[in-house]
Design an enzyme around this catalytic site. Structure first.
Site, PDB file in Angstrom:
ATOM      1  N   SER A 164      24.487  41.357  67.126  1.00  0.00           N
ATOM      2  CA  SER A 164      24.535  41.504  68.574  1.00  0.00           C
ATOM      3  C   SER A 164      24.537  42.992  68.934  1.00  0.00           C
ATOM      4  O   SER A 164      23.710  43.749  68.424  1.00  0.00           O
ATOM      5  CB  SER A 164      25.746  40.757  69.149  1.00  0.00           C
ATOM      6  OG  SER A 164      25.691  40.703  70.561  1.00  0.00           O
ATOM      7  N   HIS A 184      22.250  34.873  67.598  1.00  0.00           N
ATOM      8  CA  HIS A 184      23.279  34.261  68.430  1.00  0.00           C
ATOM      9  C   HIS A 184      23.340  32.741  68.359  1.00  0.00           C
ATOM     10  O   HIS A 184      24.107  32.129  69.093  1.00  0.00           O
ATOM     11  CB  HIS A 184      23.096  34.709  69.883  1.00  0.00           C
ATOM     12  CG  HIS A 184      23.514  36.127  70.126  1.00  0.00           C
ATOM     13  ND1 HIS A 184      22.719  37.196  69.771  1.00  0.00           N
ATOM     14  CD2 HIS A 184      24.645  36.642  70.668  1.00  0.00           C
ATOM     15  CE1 HIS A 184      23.339  38.314  70.107  1.00  0.00           C
ATOM     16  NE2 HIS A 184      24.509  38.016  70.642  1.00  0.00           N
ATOM     17  N   GLU A 208      16.074  39.361  67.407  1.00  0.00           N
ATOM     18  CA  GLU A 208      16.656  38.175  68.032  1.00  0.00           C
ATOM     19  C   GLU A 208      17.078  38.509  69.449  1.00  0.00           C
ATOM     20  O   GLU A 208      17.368  39.659  69.772  1.00  0.00           O
ATOM     21  CB  GLU A 208      17.817  37.630  67.196  1.00  0.00           C
ATOM     22  CG  GLU A 208      18.976  38.579  66.984  1.00  0.00           C
ATOM     23  CD  GLU A 208      20.127  38.325  67.932  1.00  0.00           C
ATOM     24  OE1 GLU A 208      20.082  37.329  68.682  1.00  0.00           O
ATOM     25  OE2 GLU A 208      21.064  39.136  67.937  1.00  0.00           O
TER      26      GLU A 208
END
Length: 344
Positions: free
Chosen positions: A112, A315, A248
């Site tokens: 993240s 995620h 991502e």
């Protein structure tokens, strides 16, 4: 000849937990203690920094404090591995205060918002970093096979190799309460591919190259800064080799993903690239009739490269442990994926 440097995780290692992005609100402090207890069973020690326990205004602490604590912890002789509690929003505020010239060859792992720091470290120093699970997700009594590979991957010796396989199932919804396992994996995993000109893959797809990547929402903001100089990294650390990107998406709609990818292309990030892999995403909301598969197809056509998507990354757990800087061979066939990483 690559000049990538690989840390090696040893048994009984001390894990340093600091929060260069977000810390933990008081209500989830027990999760941190649970993770420490679970890791102790596996022989790991844990040291918590002050920033881990605080969270205000979308960050654990002011940028200077976050940077000071990270620098001290990563340089500490008695800390072997850094795993932040989780991601967040504003790590980029402290990325210019990291003491890159004094970074030891030591693992830093997360995902993240943490991927900003991971990518910056590898690009600036040639030290491999680990895109993988975060600290609070290690608190379960049992860990799925995909997530649990982090220990084996980080323990691989320089010159060695490690193989990971796609998961059998992934998480659709985060459980309100964790049971023995943190993740409730219910949906069948299926890796897919798109070739240039809309061609359907026949048989297996094979890609190879030096891995770089992270969360597209945040690493795109390194473009044009001294911490996102992909061209210099290629020239200094992997001359003559190709990159294999993994990306991502946390929150972006499809048009924002598209804008971000075009910016990366214009910045030269995809030069000398063998392909791009995309993780499963909880976002990817279409705009009008522009679907995420359309974004992938447009990119494949423009770059003349294969695109692999819905891989175990990001995620939507579980996720592989992908090493920035490692040479990887990736194969996808009939929805199943294999990633072999070489620490050379």
């Amino acid at each position: 000849m690559s000049s990538i440097r690989y840390p090696v995780l040893k048994e009984g290692a001390m894990i340093g937990v600091t929060a260069p992005s977000s810390g933990a609100e008081e209500r989830i402090h027990p999760w941190l203690e649970e993770a420490r207890e679970r890791l102790a069973i596996s022989g790991f020690g844990v040291q918590f920094g002050e920033t881990v326990w605080t969270q205000n205004k979308a960050k654990s602490a002011p940028a200077a404090k976050r940077a000071e604590e990270f620098n001290a912890m990563v340089q500490a002789a008695d800390v072997d591995l850094i795993i932040p509690p989780w991601g967040g929003e504003l790590l980029i505020e402290m990325v210019d205060q990291v003491d890159y010239d004094r970074l030891p060859c030591k693992w830093v792992m997360g995902y993240s918002d943490l991927s900003v720091l991971l990518l910056a470290i590898t690009l600036k120093t040639g030290i491999a970093t680990a895109h993988g699970t975060n600290f609070v997700d290690l608190r379960g009594e049992v860990t799925d096979e995909t997530t649990a590979m982090w220990q084996a991957v980080l323990s691989t010796e320089t010159g060695g190799a490690i193989v990971q396989h796609s998961s059998s199932s992934y998480l659709k919804e985060w459980p309100k309460e964790a049971g023995k396992a943190v993740f409730n994996l219910t949906e069948p995993t299926m890796w897919s591919a798109i070739l240039p000109d809309g061609l359907e893959p026949r048989g297996s797809i094979r890609l190879q190259g030096r891995l770089l990547g992270g969360c597209i929402d945040v690493i795109r903001h390194l473009i044009g800064t001294p911490y996102g100089d992909v061209a210099a990294f290629r020239e200094v650390h992997i001359p003559g080799e190709k990159l294999l990107w993994y990306l991502e998406n946390c929150e972006l709609v499809t048009t924002d993903v598209r804008r971000s990818l075009v910016q990366m292309k214009l910045a030269g990030w995809f030069e000398r690239c063998s392909g791009i892999m995309f993780g499963r995403s909880p976002a990817n909301r279409p705009v009008e009739n522009y679907m995420i598969e359309d974004v992938y197809a447009d990119l494949a056509d423009e770059l003349g490269l294969p695109i692999i998507y819905d891989i175990d990354c990001g995620h939507v757990p579980p996720q592989l442990t992908l090493i920035n800087g490692a040479f990887a061979e990736v194969e996808v066939e009939a929805g199943r994926g294999t990633v072999k990483q070489y620490f050379t």
